[in-house]
Enzyme design. Structure first.
Site, PDB file in Angstrom:
ATOM      1  N   GLN A 572       0.817  -1.201   0.000  1.00 56.81           N
ATOM      2  CA  GLN A 572       0.000   0.000   0.000  1.00 56.81           C
ATOM      3  C   GLN A 572       0.863   1.268   0.000  1.00 56.81           C
ATOM      4  O   GLN A 572       0.482   2.274  -0.580  1.00 56.81           O
ATOM      5  CB  GLN A 572      -0.914   0.013   1.225  1.00 56.81           C
ATOM      6  CG  GLN A 572      -1.980  -1.080   1.208  1.00 56.81           C
ATOM      7  CD  GLN A 572      -2.826  -1.038   2.469  1.00 56.81           C
ATOM      8  OE1 GLN A 572      -2.989   0.005   3.081  1.00 56.81           O
ATOM      9  NE2 GLN A 572      -3.357  -2.192   2.850  1.00 56.81           N
ATOM     10  N   CYS A 573       2.004   1.230   0.656  1.00 51.34           N
ATOM     11  CA  CYS A 573       2.888   2.398   0.721  1.00 51.34           C
ATOM     12  C   CYS A 573       3.830   2.424  -0.484  1.00 51.34           C
ATOM     13  O   CYS A 573       4.096   1.391  -1.098  1.00 51.34           O
ATOM     14  CB  CYS A 573       3.719   2.371   2.002  1.00 51.34           C
ATOM     15  SG  CYS A 573       2.736   2.449   3.512  1.00 51.34           S
TER      16      CYS A 573
END
Length: 706
Positions: A572-573
């Site tokens: 996600q990052c």
């Protein structure tokens, strides 16, 4: 007054008086016009004969000293000067000042001998200004010279100097004032005159009427507009006037009466009675074959023959000082390296940064470095504790108490770095395909407002930077920018890879109806045999024009969707090597500036030369190549410059998508947000994938039958 009978006349020298505006204009000219040119420049100063008592004789230079067409203030007298602006402080120190003054004196002597100074007395009042401008510290070193030719035996006083109102009756003083007013109206700006007394008053004229006025008289009267305020001494301009008279008429004169004319107005009352009258004797210089001795270098505040220095850094407005300093390094590029660099075009470009995170902060800083004055940032997130070490506009305090809004904080930090930037932050979410907006009226209105706000921002800017974390968040700005014909720069990061790409800039609807010259020539030159062959596009060793280039989505055969679903934290990052964002951000800004400097701007063609031919190809932009894409591989410290043609079934920039957006508006966008696969259906990607699958099945069947 002290007894000064039969002594040498002494003259009050000029004191230089430079307005701050003069130094600002010199700085501007040095950066934009002179650069490394240290040739002499003509400038203009002036002096005034109406100062109150106690004031020094001032020669003034203001901001318009460089513009001869501006003229001088009323009731003032011009002094023509020459500026010698050196490039280094060593040049300033080592300048041969003796030769400089001698050359100026020789020119003035030639004007006297030839008679040019008789016809134009302003040639008798000149100055030299030697300068060095330290534009980093705003310190200016300067030295004035007011060339004055020395009389062979000097000028000797006959009797004491007297004030005009003591020398003449009041009626005679008033008559002389009227005569001077008539002279100044006929000869504005002329500060040297001859005087003839008549039965009913006075007549004044220029020196060229000498014979007509005096006819070999042994005693004559002259006058000059005197900037000095001392009661016993005349001002500096008289020296060269006496040299002129000494050379042409000195052999016929026994006595010279000089009116040092001073015209002062105090509390609305005009007075000339404080003017000084001198009686002097001079010897002829008619037999002088070479230029006499010359003096004139100004003394400094310690009364020594040395230059002066003025430091304006503390007196300048800090914001204005910062603005000038920001442009300094950029303007220095034009001195030697890139004279054709158009910095105004860069400064005036309005940049919209979508994303105020790692890439957004670094792009904004690089834009400041290039002098961009208008930067708008959009982001919907807050600053977290992990951000400041990677996002260069934020610090630890910004991440506390839940974190400040990124876009607004970034704009504030840009203003702190450079107060002259117009930086604005907006906080809202950009709607994305694959992220359903909901069905309630409130949810729909919220998304519609975000779309309208984004459309307005893109319309009001020249360039859009796509700097977001997810692929799908770049879709809507790509569609809107393509419709509005705005330049788009896209930067995306991987772990140790990055991509910077400029989107193809579509031609305006009017231009789309007209084929380019290159396309027409290519069509006319096609042979019948070539026209019979299947149509293919080969971009190797060719040029792809700016309007033909693809966008970020053109190489995809799937529409953008929700890339954050079912992802772990590391997925996600944006997990990348820390230096990646700085590299990509710098290249994104440099790509923009190269585009702006190209004659075709956003329509600049992309070089697709194979291998490393682009390293030696002839660049049409002052800054070099203008690639379509820059793909970097940090693991190998290697960059590639690929280019691709726009895909006619692209889910973001194809004509099908743009037409649907322009005709259906939010209805089309809403379906794209809510319906998975909608964009693939609209563009025909779904049918293309079916055809590909069918070909694979047929190929497999053919292989089995062999």
């Amino acid at each position: 007054m002290a007894n000064m009978t039969d002594c040498l006349l002494q003259f009050a020298p000029f004191s230089s008086a430079l307005d701050t505006g003069f130094w600002h204009k010199l700085s501007e000219n040095k950066l934009n016009l002179y650069r490394l040119d240290d040739k002499p420049k003509e400038i203009t100063g002036y002096y005034y004969n109406g100062d109150p008592s106690g004031m020094p004789s001032r020669l003034c230079l203001e901001f318009d000293a460089f513009d001869k067409s501006k003229g001088i203030p009323p009731h003032c007298f011009p002094s023509n000067g020459t500026l010698f602006n050196t490039n280094t402080v060593d040049d300033f120190k080592n300048f041969d000042k003796k030769i400089l003054l001698q050359d100026a004196a020789q020119q003035m002597w030639d004007d006297i001998v030839s008679g040019r100074a008789i016809n134009d007395p302003s040639l008798l009042s000149k100055f030299l200004l030697l300068t060095y401008a330290d534009l980093k510290k705003y310190q200016y070193y300067y030295w004035f010279a007011f060339p004055a030719i020395c009389l062979i035996e000097g000028a000797r006083l006959i009797g004491q100097p007297v004030l005009l109102d003591q020398h003449w009756a009041e009626s005679k003083v008033d008559s002389f004032k009227s005569a001077y007013d008539a002279f100044s109206k006929e000869h504005p700006g002329i500060g040297f005159f001859i005087i003839k007394e008549l039965d009913d008053g006075f007549s004044l004229s220029t020196p060229k009427c000498w014979k007509e006025y005096f006819n070999n008289q042994k005693k004559v009267s002259i006058g000059f507009c005197d900037p000095c305020t001392l009661e016993s001494n005349p001002g500096w301009p008289l020296r060269n006037y006496l040299a002129l008279i000494s050379y042409h008429w000195g052999d016929s004169l026994d006595e010279l009466e000089v009116v040092c004319y001073r015209d002062r107005t105090r509390e609305g009352k005009r007075s000339i009675g404080h003017s000084v009258v001198l009686r002097i004797k001079i010897t002829s210089m008619k037999e002088q074959t070479v230029c006499p001795k010359c003096v004139g270098w100004e003394k400094n505040s310690k009364q020594k023959l040395a230059p002066r220095m003025v430091n304006l850094s503390s007196s300048m407005d800090p914001a204005r000082l910062a603005e000038s300093s920001v442009d300094l390094n950029l303007k220095l590029m034009r001195w030697r390296l890139m004279p054709s660099l158009d910095l105004d075009k860069v400064a005036q470009t309005r940049c919209l940064l979508l994303g105020a995170g790692t890439l957004g902060c670094n792009v904004a800083r690089n834009l400041l470095g290039w002098g961009v004055r208008n930067i708008t940032l959009v982001d919907n997130s807050r600053i977290s504790y992990s951000n400041p070490v990677r996002q260069s506009l934020f610090d630890f305090e910004d991440s506390q108490a839940g974190g400040k809004l990124k876009a607004e904080t970034a704009a504030e930090k840009l203003k702190k770095i450079f107060p002259g930037v117009n930086a604005v932050g907006h906080e809202f979410s950009i709607p994305m395909p694959g992220h359903p907006v909901g069905t309630t009226d409130e949810a729909v209105e919220r998304v519609k407002d975000a779309v309208v706000q984004l459309e307005q921002l893109i319309s009001s800017h020249d360039v859009v930077f796509l700097l977001m974390d997810t692929r799908e968040s770049r879709w809507l700005p790509t569609v809107i920018a393509a419709s509005k014909r705005k330049l788009v720069i896209n930067a995306a990061l991987g772990f140790d890879t990055f991509m910077v790409v400029r989107h193809g800039l579509k031609k305006t609807k009017e231009e789309e109806q007209i084929k380019t010259t290159e396309e027409v020539s290519e069509a006319e030159g096609a042979t019948a045999a070539a026209s019979a062959e299947p149509k293919t596009t080969n971009i190797l060793n060719s040029t792809i024009y700016g309007h033909q280039l693809g966008c970020y989505f053109c190489n995809d055969v799937v529409a953008p969707g929700d890339s954050t679903k079912d992802r772990t934290l590391d997925q996600q990052c944006t997990v990348s090597r820390p230096g990646m964002s700085m590299i990509a951000a710098a290249l994104a800004v440099e790509l923009l500036v190269s585009i702006l400097q190209h004659p075709s701007g956003g329509y600049a063609p992309a070089d697709t030369s194979s291998k490393d031919d682009h390293m030696t190809s002839q660049a049409s932009s002052p800054l070099g190549l203008v690639p379509h894409q820059i793909r970097g591989f940090l693991s190998r410290f290697h960059n590639m410059l690929p280019a691709s043609i726009a895909f006619d079934k692209c889910t973001a920039c194809s004509d099908t998508i743009i037409n649907a957006y322009e005709t259906e508006g939010f209805k089309f966008l809403q379906q794209a947000f809510n319906e998975q696969g909608y964009l693939e259906t609209v563009t025909g990607l779904d049918k293309l994938k079916e055809d590909i699958n069918m070909v694979e099945i047929l190929d497999f069947s053919d292989d089995e039958s062999v």
